[in-house]
Design a protein around this motif. Structure first.
Motif, short mmCIF file in Angstrom:
data_model
loop_
_atom_site.label_atom_id
_atom_site.label_comp_id
_atom_site.label_asym_id
_atom_site.label_seq_id
_atom_site.Cartn_x
_atom_site.Cartn_y
_atom_site.Cartn_z
N LYS A 111 -21.02 -14.56 21.76
CA LYS A 111 -20.65 -15.77 21.04
C LYS A 111 -20.93 -17.02 21.89
O LYS A 111 -21.55 -17.98 21.43
N ASP A 112 -20.51 -16.91 23.16
CA ASP A 112 -20.74 -18.05 24.04
C ASP A 112 -22.21 -18.38 24.12
O ASP A 112 -22.62 -19.53 24.07
N THR A 113 -23.00 -17.31 24.23
CA THR A 113 -24.43 -17.53 24.36
C THR A 113 -24.96 -18.22 23.11
O THR A 113 -25.74 -19.17 23.20
N THR A 114 -24.48 -17.74 21.93
CA THR A 114 -24.97 -18.34 20.69
C THR A 114 -24.60 -19.82 20.65
O THR A 114 -25.42 -20.67 20.34
N GLN A 115 -23.32 -20.09 21.03
CA GLN A 115 -22.90 -21.50 20.99
C GLN A 115 -23.71 -22.35 21.95
O GLN A 115 -24.17 -23.43 21.60
N ASN A 116 -23.90 -21.79 23.15
CA ASN A 116 -24.67 -22.54 24.14
C ASN A 116 -26.07 -22.83 23.65
O ASN A 116 -26.59 -23.92 23.77
N LYS A 117 -26.65 -21.76 23.06
CA LYS A 117 -28.03 -21.87 22.59
C LYS A 117 -28.10 -22.96 21.52
O LYS A 117 -28.97 -23.82 21.53
N GLU A 118 -27.08 -22.88 20.62
CA GLU A 118 -27.04 -23.84 19.54
C GLU A 118 -26.96 -25.26 20.09
O GLU A 118 -27.68 -26.15 19.70
N LYS A 119 -26.03 -25.40 21.09
CA LYS A 119 -25.84 -26.71 21.69
C LYS A 119 -27.16 -27.20 22.28
O LYS A 119 -27.56 -28.32 22.11
N LYS A 120 -27.82 -26.26 22.99
CA LYS A 120 -29.03 -26.68 23.70
C LYS A 120 -30.19 -26.93 22.75
O LYS A 120 -31.03 -27.76 23.01
N THR A 121 -30.24 -26.16 21.63
CA THR A 121 -31.40 -26.34 20.76
C THR A 121 -31.21 -27.48 19.78
O THR A 121 -32.15 -27.90 19.16
N LYS A 122 -29.99 -27.96 19.61
CA LYS A 122 -29.82 -29.12 18.73
C LYS A 122 -30.65 -30.26 19.33
O LYS A 122 -30.56 -30.55 20.52
N PRO A 123 -31.46 -30.90 18.52
CA PRO A 123 -32.35 -31.91 19.11
C PRO A 123 -31.62 -33.17 19.57
O PRO A 123 -30.64 -33.58 18.95
N ASN A 124 -32.09 -33.75 20.65
CA ASN A 124 -31.61 -35.06 21.04
C ASN A 124 -32.29 -36.09 20.15
O ASN A 124 -33.38 -35.84 19.63
N ILE A 125 -31.63 -37.24 20.01
CA ILE A 125 -32.22 -38.29 19.16
C ILE A 125 -32.23 -39.61 19.93
O ILE A 125 -31.18 -40.07 20.39
N VAL A 126 -33.42 -40.18 20.07
CA VAL A 126 -33.53 -41.52 20.64
C VAL A 126 -34.02 -42.43 19.53
O VAL A 126 -35.15 -42.31 19.06
N PHE A 127 -33.14 -43.28 19.07
CA PHE A 127 -33.45 -44.14 17.93
C PHE A 127 -33.70 -45.56 18.45
O PHE A 127 -32.77 -46.26 18.84
N ILE A 128 -34.96 -45.95 18.49
CA ILE A 128 -35.32 -47.26 19.04
C ILE A 128 -35.50 -48.25 17.90
O ILE A 128 -36.27 -47.99 16.97
N MET A 129 -34.76 -49.34 17.99
CA MET A 129 -34.91 -50.37 16.95
C MET A 129 -35.09 -51.72 17.62
O MET A 129 -34.36 -52.05 18.56
N SER A 130 -36.07 -52.46 17.17
CA SER A 130 -36.19 -53.82 17.68
C SER A 130 -35.82 -54.74 16.53
O SER A 130 -35.56 -54.29 15.42
N ASP A 131 -35.82 -56.03 16.81
CA ASP A 131 -35.32 -56.98 15.82
C ASP A 131 -36.43 -57.90 15.35
O ASP A 131 -36.99 -58.65 16.15
N ASP A 132 -36.77 -57.83 14.07
CA ASP A 132 -37.82 -58.69 13.50
C ASP A 132 -39.23 -58.30 13.94
O ASP A 132 -40.12 -59.16 14.00
N HIS A 133 -39.44 -57.04 14.24
CA HIS A 133 -40.77 -56.62 14.67
C HIS A 133 -41.66 -56.29 13.45
O HIS A 133 -41.45 -55.29 12.78
N ALA A 134 -42.61 -57.16 13.17
CA ALA A 134 -43.54 -56.96 12.05
C ALA A 134 -44.44 -55.75 12.32
O ALA A 134 -44.94 -55.61 13.44
N TYR A 135 -44.68 -54.94 11.30
CA TYR A 135 -45.62 -53.81 11.50
C TYR A 135 -47.01 -54.33 11.86
O TYR A 135 -47.78 -53.64 12.53
N GLN A 136 -47.32 -55.57 11.42
CA GLN A 136 -48.62 -56.13 11.75
C GLN A 136 -48.79 -56.27 13.27
O GLN A 136 -49.92 -56.40 13.75
N ALA A 137 -47.69 -56.28 14.00
CA ALA A 137 -47.74 -56.49 15.45
C ALA A 137 -47.53 -55.19 16.21
O ALA A 137 -46.93 -55.18 17.29
N ILE A 138 -48.01 -54.09 15.64
CA ILE A 138 -48.04 -52.81 16.36
C ILE A 138 -49.47 -52.31 16.25
O ILE A 138 -49.99 -52.16 15.13
N SER A 139 -50.12 -52.08 17.39
CA SER A 139 -51.57 -51.78 17.29
C SER A 139 -51.86 -50.52 16.50
O SER A 139 -52.90 -50.42 15.85
#
Ligand code: SGN
Ligand code: CA
Length: 541
Positions: free
Chosen positions: A27-55
């Motif tokens: 059980k511990d192993t399953t939980q650990n595995k689950e914990k480890k395989t859950k993806p990390n999320i890095v959510f980057i947001m800028s303010d007023d960045h027009a899509y026209q200004a991304i190459s």
């Protein structure tokens, strides 16, 4: 009890212990595995960045190699939209997965209720380490985060204040680099490393007043920017657009926005004092670097001040230079975070999203700013990478909205999506597992009377058409055929050739408002709250 019976009991007890230990270990192993395989999320947001200004979007204005890396190694969304093109409401929608009229944060003025649910709270409950760093523009102590270090309100470019877990302190330096440093520090030393994490890394830049970092003062020095073809728009057939106060030529302040802060104070503009305050935040080293760059430009502007059309073009050039320079620092920060993840073997199991709180006008219709349901501000950049599920070079053309972030992240984390969330997870859409998706999206905008003078409106967009209703002190409808008129210059609402399209769009708009629980009654309530908060009465307008 004879000896044999005692032996049997001991034997059974032994077997029981072995089995339960075995189960526990498993059980511990399953939980650990689950914990480890859950993806990390890095959510980057800028303010007023027009899509026209991304190459990666191919508009050839600037070069954003690090943001592009996300698209090259993952997906680019050509139709990422918001539900309400303004800062604080957009962030409230992102956090809650609910439209503004449901989460209550309809404009930048009315308060946000942090007590309501948000996806960070859900992830936190399911074992994630969570952090919010940078601009959030929602008053009050953020909820759902183990660590928060946010800018008060809009924040400042130079020597900004931050509020770290509720406590205010001032940092020395440039806001974009400081935000990145805080994010890297949290990743490296503050989070619990055996747990999956959610990092909301939110930049202030490229928000007005576009103050660049020293190292980019000379970027674009020799580049001439050509304004969009509708820079000198006459707003024919669009009375709400005609009333705007967001014209590059008409409304940008020479000193405040375009940095012509001459030392002998000859340039007396409306917002000179406000810019002086921002300039005064700098220390003497920062000021002298600033002056060394801007003083010759000021001198040449004063010696040979352009007028009329030439002034309109000069302003466009100045605006673009500084706006794009602030983006270069944002791109550097993205690169540093991507490098950190790579160096720490976190790339495979981390979802990275880059987006903005809304789009922005880079001279289209003659404008800066956002707010309108027209494409440039309704759309927002969206790039996403997750090597486990998203193939490099993926292009998504379906219409997703910031409403969809919360359910999408919960889906990846395998957390049940609360029933009252209005967005939909685009996990299967971006992995290519399913192409089933909505064919229409809903939009609302409320902040009027207010800065930039964009009238209240709501509307619907399908793949091809857009219907908008402007209301309050105007009752005006607009219809666009986006295939024939992508720049939305030709309002065809009264064009007889489109009578059936118009009827269908009206019908679909009614359905859409029902689907999302919006109504004239709610709209009226939001209007009354707004006027009360601002101490205004309708008859004044
Ligand atoms: C500030 C800006 C406006 C901008 C709003 C909202 N003026 O008030 O130009 O539209 O923020 O922006 S400024 O003179 O203070 O820069 S938002 O992104 O926060 O919604
Ligand atoms: Ca914004």
């Amino acid at each position: 009890m004879n000896l044999n019976q005692i032996k049997t009991i001991f034997f059974l007890a032994f077997i029981f212990i072995v089995i339960s230990c075995g189960n526990k270990t498993e059980k511990d192993t399953t939980q650990n595995k689950e914990k480890k395989t859950k993806p990390n999320i890095v959510f980057i947001m800028s303010d007023d960045h027009a899509y026209q200004a991304i190459s990666a979007y191919g508009h050839n204005l600037n070069n954003t190699p690090n943001i592009d890396r996300i698209a090259n190694e993952g997906a680019i969304f050509n139709r990422g939209f918001v539900t309400n093109s303004i800062c604080a409401p957009s962030r409230a929608v992102m956090l809650t997965g609910k439209h503004s009229h449901i989460n209550g944060k309809v404009d930048n003025i009315l308060p946000y209720n942090w007590n309501q649910d948000n996806f960070a709270k859900q992830l936190q409950k399911s074992g994630y380490q969570t952090a919010l760093i940078g601009k959030i523009h929602l008053h009050g102590l953020p909820q759902g985060f183990h660590y928060s270090n946010v800018l008060p309100g809009q924040g400042q470019y130079y020597n900004p204040d931050f509020i770290e877990n509720g406590e205010k302190k001032r940092y020395k330096g440039y806001v974009t680099s400081i935000t990145t440093d805080i994010a890297l520090e949290w990743l490296d030393t503050k989070r619990e490393k055996d747990k999956p994490f959610l990092l909301l890394y939110h930049q202030k830049a490229p928000h007005r007043t576009w103050m660049p970092e020293k190292k980019y003062f000379n970027l674009f020095k020799d580049k001439k920017f050509t304004p969009p073809t509708n820079y000198f728009d006459d707003y024919k057939g669009r009375p709400a657009a005609a009333k705007h106060e967001m014209g590059i030529f008409k409304d940008l302040d020479i000193v405040y926005d375009l940095k012509m802060l001459d030392k002998n104070k000859e340039l007396k503009t409306r917002y000179r004092k406000a810019f002086q305050k921002q300039y005064d935040r700098m220390d003497s080293m920062q000021k002298s670097a600033w002056d060394e760059h801007y003083n010759p430009i000021i001198a040449s502007f004063k010696k040979n001040t352009p007028v009329g059309k030439d002034l309109a073009l000069w302003k466009f050039q100045r605006y673009m230079e500084d706006y794009l320079r602030t983006i270069q620092s944002v791109d550097d920060g993205v690169g540093q975070v991507l490098d950190y993840l790579e160096e720490n073997n976190l790339t495979e199991n981390t979802i990275i999203v880059y987006t903005s709180d809304q789009g922005f006008y880079l001279g289209e219709h003659g404008w800066f700013d956002k707010r309108f349901m027209y494409e440039e501000s309704f759309r927002t950049p969206l790039l996403m990478k997750y090597p486990k599920e998203i193939k490099p070079g993926t292009v998504v053309n379906k219409m997703v909205q910031n409403l969809d972030f919360a359910p999408t992240f919960l889906d990846y984390a395998e957390v049940d999506i609360p029933k009252d969330i209005q967005g939909e997870s685009f996990r299967k859409l971006v992995s290519g597992e399913s192409s089933e998706w909505r064919d229409a999206i809903y939009y609302t905008y409320y902040e009027f009377p207010g800065e930039h003078h964009v009238k209240r409106h709501y509307g619907i967009r399908t793949d091809r058409y857009k219907l908008i209703h402007f209301y309050y002190d105007i009752n005006h409808w607009e219809l666009y055929d986006l295939e024939k008129d992508p720049s939305e210059m030709n309002n065809i609402y009264d064009n007889i050739a489109y009578i059936e399209v118009k009827e269908t769009m009206h019908k679909r708009l009614i359905e859409m408002r029902e689907k999302y629980g919006d109504s004239d009654k709610l709209t009226q309530k939001n209007l009354d709250n707004y006027l009360n908060a601002k101490g205004l009465k309708k008859k004044q307008f």
